[in-house]
Design a protein around this motif. Sequence first.
Motif, PDB file in Angstrom:
ATOM      1  N   PHE A   1       0.680  -0.926  -0.156  1.00 35.04           N
ATOM      2  CA  PHE A   1      -0.281   0.213  -0.499  1.00 35.04           C
ATOM      3  C   PHE A   1       0.937   0.909  -0.384  1.00 35.04           C
ATOM      4  O   PHE A   1       1.870   1.266   0.202  1.00 35.04           O
ATOM      5  N   CYS A   2       0.427   2.371  -0.743  1.00 30.76           N
ATOM      6  CA  CYS A   2       1.102   3.548  -0.680  1.00 30.76           C
ATOM      7  C   CYS A   2       0.498   5.077  -0.921  1.00 30.76           C
ATOM      8  O   CYS A   2      -0.380   4.790  -2.163  1.00 30.76           O
ATOM      9  N   LEU A   3       0.542   5.481   0.116  1.00 33.46           N
ATOM     10  CA  LEU A   3      -0.198   7.046  -0.668  1.00 33.46           C
ATOM     11  C   LEU A   3       0.810   7.605  -1.188  1.00 33.46           C
ATOM     12  O   LEU A   3       1.717   8.423  -0.767  1.00 33.46           O
ATOM     13  N   SER A   4       1.275   7.745  -2.851  1.00 38.79           N
ATOM     14  CA  SER A   4       2.389   8.448  -3.390  1.00 38.79           C
ATOM     15  C   SER A   4       2.346  10.005  -3.407  1.00 38.79           C
ATOM     16  O   SER A   4       2.969  10.554  -3.803  1.00 38.79           O
ATOM     17  N   GLU A   5       1.072  10.631  -3.585  1.00 41.80           N
ATOM     18  CA  GLU A   5       0.955  11.270  -4.193  1.00 41.80           C
ATOM     19  C   GLU A   5       1.560  12.813  -3.729  1.00 41.80           C
ATOM     20  O   GLU A   5       2.455  13.534  -4.873  1.00 41.80           O
ATOM     21  N   ALA A   6       2.417  12.702  -2.495  1.00 39.04           N
ATOM     22  CA  ALA A   6       3.504  14.304  -2.452  1.00 39.04           C
ATOM     23  C   ALA A   6       4.402  13.649  -3.051  1.00 39.04           C
ATOM     24  O   ALA A   6       5.382  15.233  -3.180  1.00 39.04           O
ATOM     25  N   ARG A   7       5.035  12.437  -3.727  1.00 39.86           N
ATOM     26  CA  ARG A   7       6.258  12.538  -4.191  1.00 39.86           C
ATOM     27  C   ARG A   7       6.062  13.712  -5.918  1.00 39.86           C
ATOM     28  O   ARG A   7       7.003  13.474  -6.564  1.00 39.86           O
ATOM     29  N   LEU A   8       4.598  13.569  -6.359  1.00 48.96           N
ATOM     30  CA  LEU A   8       4.447  14.306  -7.388  1.00 48.96           C
ATOM     31  C   LEU A   8       4.464  15.028  -7.104  1.00 48.96           C
ATOM     32  O   LEU A   8       3.494  16.425  -8.550  1.00 48.96           O
ATOM     33  N   GLY A   9       4.477  16.406  -5.944  1.00 49.99           N
ATOM     34  CA  GLY A   9       3.723  17.670  -5.686  1.00 49.99           C
ATOM     35  C   GLY A   9       2.186  17.352  -5.442  1.00 49.99           C
ATOM     36  O   GLY A   9       1.546  18.334  -5.952  1.00 49.99           O
ATOM     37  N   LEU A  10       1.746  16.332  -5.821  1.00 52.75           N
ATOM     38  CA  LEU A  10      -0.275  16.397  -5.157  1.00 52.75           C
ATOM     39  C   LEU A  10       0.022  15.760  -3.742  1.00 52.75           C
ATOM     40  O   LEU A  10       0.418  16.407  -2.816  1.00 52.75           O
ATOM     41  N   MET A  11      -1.346  15.816  -3.444  1.00 51.70           N
ATOM     42  CA  MET A  11      -1.896  15.062  -1.994  1.00 51.70           C
ATOM     43  C   MET A  11      -3.440  14.255  -2.698  1.00 51.70           C
ATOM     44  O   MET A  11      -4.133  14.513  -3.816  1.00 51.70           O
ATOM     45  N   PRO A  12      -3.376  13.689  -2.046  1.00 48.19           N
ATOM     46  CA  PRO A  12      -4.430  12.833  -1.722  1.00 48.19           C
ATOM     47  C   PRO A  12      -6.034  13.136  -1.447  1.00 48.19           C
ATOM     48  O   PRO A  12      -6.678  12.599  -0.152  1.00 48.19           O
ATOM     49  N   ALA A  13      -6.556  14.302  -1.823  1.00 47.35           N
ATOM     50  CA  ALA A  13      -7.512  15.088  -1.626  1.00 47.35           C
ATOM     51  C   ALA A  13      -8.893  14.684  -1.411  1.00 47.35           C
ATOM     52  O   ALA A  13      -9.733  14.555  -0.289  1.00 47.35           O
ATOM     53  N   THR A  14      -8.904  14.083  -2.742  1.00 51.17           N
ATOM     54  CA  THR A  14     -10.624  13.225  -3.006  1.00 51.17           C
ATOM     55  C   THR A  14     -10.272  12.275  -2.456  1.00 51.17           C
ATOM     56  O   THR A  14     -11.766  11.937  -1.874  1.00 51.17           O
ATOM     57  N   ILE A  15      -9.418  11.168  -1.925  1.00 50.10           N
ATOM     58  CA  ILE A  15      -9.714   9.873  -0.862  1.00 50.10           C
ATOM     59  C   ILE A  15      -9.336  10.824   0.466  1.00 50.10           C
ATOM     60  O   ILE A  15      -9.921   9.666   1.534  1.00 50.10           O
ATOM     61  N   ALA A  16      -9.040  11.047   0.403  1.00 45.63           N
ATOM     62  CA  ALA A  16      -8.806  11.820   1.895  1.00 45.63           C
ATOM     63  C   ALA A  16      -9.407  11.774   2.983  1.00 45.63           C
ATOM     64  O   ALA A  16      -9.312  10.579   4.311  1.00 45.63           O
TER      65      ALA A  16
END
Length: 265
Positions: A136-151
């Motif tokens: 499992f991985c919440l990888s969004e921050a690596r791309l300059g993003l954030m997991p907002a909709t799934i948060a």
Amino acid sequence: MTDAANLQRLKLGVEGHVARVTLDRPDVRNAFDDATIVELTAAFRALGDDPNVRVIVLAANGPAFCAGADLNWMKRMAGYSEAENRADALGLATMLNTVYACPKPVIARVQGDAYAGGMGLVAVCDIAIAASTAQFCLSEARLGLMPATIAPYVIRAMGARAAHRYFVTAERFDAAEALRLGFVHEAVEAEQLDARVEAIASAIVANSPNAVRECKQLVTDLASTEIDDALIGETAERIARIRASDEGREGVRSFLEKRKPSWLG
């Protein structure tokens, strides 16, 4: 029920009172795009309304459960304006809430890795059973993003304390850790996965359909703040804003171009 013959990215079937929705793009690790989002939304709305269906299994073909966003979709999004990103993100947010709010219990059969939006799909299910080899991985921050909709759903599933860590570190963690956090209910050997999912589905089918529906709603109503249109819109607004930001665009570009993002020097 939705017309299974028209589905291009999913497989859908019903046996007895158990429906199965299967992500069917193993060549791209079941990454989803806008078309997948439309199909998932339609499938869960139709199955939620089908009086014959009492439980839904969300599964996937191939070695991965869901790798998050499809690369071709990301390439298209890279050129979107903030307004276009907002509309696009709202479609994803609506799909997630459609699964979460489905009146029928949903079991995630997690046979492989679930990354980014894939973790969101697991989190919106009522019950999650994972193979012990799943990552499992919440990888969004690596791309300059954030997991907002799934948060809203991931935080409910793993707790705020764990989310504080994994949202910002983008670390991978295994099924044992997912179980410890409560993100999944069971982690079993791969050969036991189908039997456990079937046993849980059978237990649900044996119960009063109305009681099951009311029990699910009871948990939703009492657990925490309701996920309403305002929150859905807010999470879509946040991801749209960060997608359109300089770092968001740079993160996605660097990922697609297989290079380090500018903030790593």
